[in-house]
Design an enzyme around this catalytic site. Sequence first.
Site, PDB file in Angstrom:
ATOM      1  N   GLU A 124     -84.661  49.632 -43.224  1.00  0.00           N
ATOM      2  CA  GLU A 124     -83.403  50.008 -43.845  1.00  0.00           C
ATOM      3  C   GLU A 124     -83.732  50.515 -45.249  1.00  0.00           C
ATOM      4  O   GLU A 124     -84.342  49.798 -46.042  1.00  0.00           O
ATOM      5  CB  GLU A 124     -82.512  48.765 -43.929  1.00  0.00           C
ATOM      6  N   GLU A 144     -73.578  44.788 -54.292  1.00  0.00           N
ATOM      7  CA  GLU A 144     -74.915  44.207 -54.454  1.00  0.00           C
ATOM      8  C   GLU A 144     -74.940  43.130 -55.526  1.00  0.00           C
ATOM      9  O   GLU A 144     -74.266  43.232 -56.550  1.00  0.00           O
ATOM     10  CB  GLU A 144     -75.935  45.290 -54.852  1.00  0.00           C
TER      11      GLU A 144
END
Lengths: 405, 266
Positions: B49, B60
């Site tokens: 990924e 995040e």
Amino acid sequence: METTEKSSNYQAPDELGRFGPYGGRYVSETLIHALDELKEIYNRLKDDKDFFAELDYDLAHYVGRPSPLYFAEHLTQKIGGAQIFLKREDLNHTGAHKINNTIGQALLAKHTGKKRIIAETGAGQHGVASATIAARLGLECVVYMGEEDIRRQAMNVYRMKLLGATVVPVTSGSRTLKDAMNEALRDWVTNVDTTFYIIGTAAGPHPYPQLVRDFQAVIGREARAQCLEMTGRLPDALVACVGGGSNAIGLFHPFINDADVEMFGVEAGGHGIETGQHAAPLSSGKPGVLHGNKTYLMADDNGQIIETHSVSAGLDYPGVGPEHSWLKDMGRVSYVSVTDDEALNAFSQLTRVEGIIPALESSHAVAYATKLAAERGKDQVILVNLSGRGDKDIHTVAEIDGIQG
Amino acid sequence: MNRIQVTLDKLAAENRKALVSYIVAGDPDLASTVPLMHQLVKSGTDIIEIGVPFSDPSAEGPTIQRAHERALANKIGLGQILELIKEFRKQDSSTPVLLMGYANPIEWMGYARFCLTAKEAGVDGALTVDIPPEEAAPLNEVLEENGLFNVFLLAPTTTDDRISAIANMASGFLYYVSLKGVTGAASLDIASVEEKLSHIRARTQLPVCVGFGIKDAATAKSVVAIADGVVIGSAIVDTVFKSGSLEKALIAVDDLLTRIRAAIDE
């Protein structure tokens, strides 16, 4: 007070929160449930008489509404053109229009039963308004604020702390409003079960742009009635500053179907659009996705959001509420910009001529209104949203004057 | 056939679980990305990924935020990232590569150009954190035209009805976000993951990989006991950052992933 007014032909957003191609819900999956919940509660309450009775009571007795419409006679004489009227949102409790929305959202929070509220803030006005409501309702309040803005708006930081809020400095990215909003979203995703996120502007994922607009539309409803009463007719033009755009959409929305009323949204031109150092996405950006909605943005060739510049912290934002993007494309509102210097001149002029110290954000609207007034005949009426007072900006202006003089 | 599908089919046939490994393109520098990708494969990764750095990575946690900031300091853009993947493909034609990022870089490039360039570079799919199913149809269409998979997130807050709707739109696998929070957050609660997975399993045949909060071999092992795979992100990003040089990073990443691979194969 009249609280609901159905537009006859302008109907936005749609069920998915879209204003034409703009708006929507561009957030991570975890937040969808909370947005659904908020939408459901809002849809239920927005037609509820008791809810609005409570809201109207607070707006009247706590905020001090209706805010006056003031004929700026001396400014008008000085310019020698159209008559300039000021909608005095600066006289609201806490000093700006922000409280209209915070009170509304805090009432929604009360109905969700959540005891913790979070907010992002740029100039600190929304943070102060949120901390104020939290103090009154006995809610825990956490305000995210960019480190750079904390420096620029020390007095508002102190006010929030006095009110019992926790102010969290944001050190990521450009350390301004956009980064504060990222951090608030991170908090929300983590504490979604217990926390209500009070977004301060008419942006973010659906239903925020809609509900913030609806709570701020009290400005336009009052102004419309007051203008009719004072002048016997509707204004020829409305002028409001646009950062995220909540004061502007609040003023504009009740006039959208009045085809003869021109509207001007004034963006922060910073050092000048041509320098690239500004905060004017509608004047120079293109559509993209940020903070949960599709809207005009300022980004580089790779789609990375770029740092904006404005002397006014409250306009220093690279995006704009999605409804403004739609109104721009429709051609219903003209989006223009004025520079830092022009705004600072308007700040001084209004202070000297009318004895009203405007916020630097609102000074942008005043600056454009004086330009417009000079081009228009004396029979015309220009209505300016004086969205906030300038006490918070005294230090910034003194610093600039010191450097210049 | 899409490499993600080939890999998932093979894993299923062998009754093995997927190790999905995440790094941010351009972190700590452009030159490290391709060697790190090859190392991920050598150390047992099934699906790579690639995080596409964004100026406003609102989902995040601090570890990956800083990685995005480091990558952006190198002025990396989506076009360059696709070039890096093209370079990776010169030596590896079989390991699936999934791009994970935010909407705006793709919006800016345009869906058609993004999908075509990604396909030509050897990308197999995209996971766009801030494009939930309600907004995904236009991008989905172009991804499909180019044979690219669209991987969607499921969250602890996703209702049963949404699980069904998302599974209908998704291809390859579903990525279950194990906790309410940002990437690299505290530890996941295995019992609640198991409870949610039973709802997901009842509504789709798609494999489910679990990410967010998986830091070590022990957690990975407990997760694969109930899921089809694990996604390791912040732990790898942190390991790379702390290594200080590419050479040390390759060794440290190998050490981390070999242990995780062994644990999930047990």
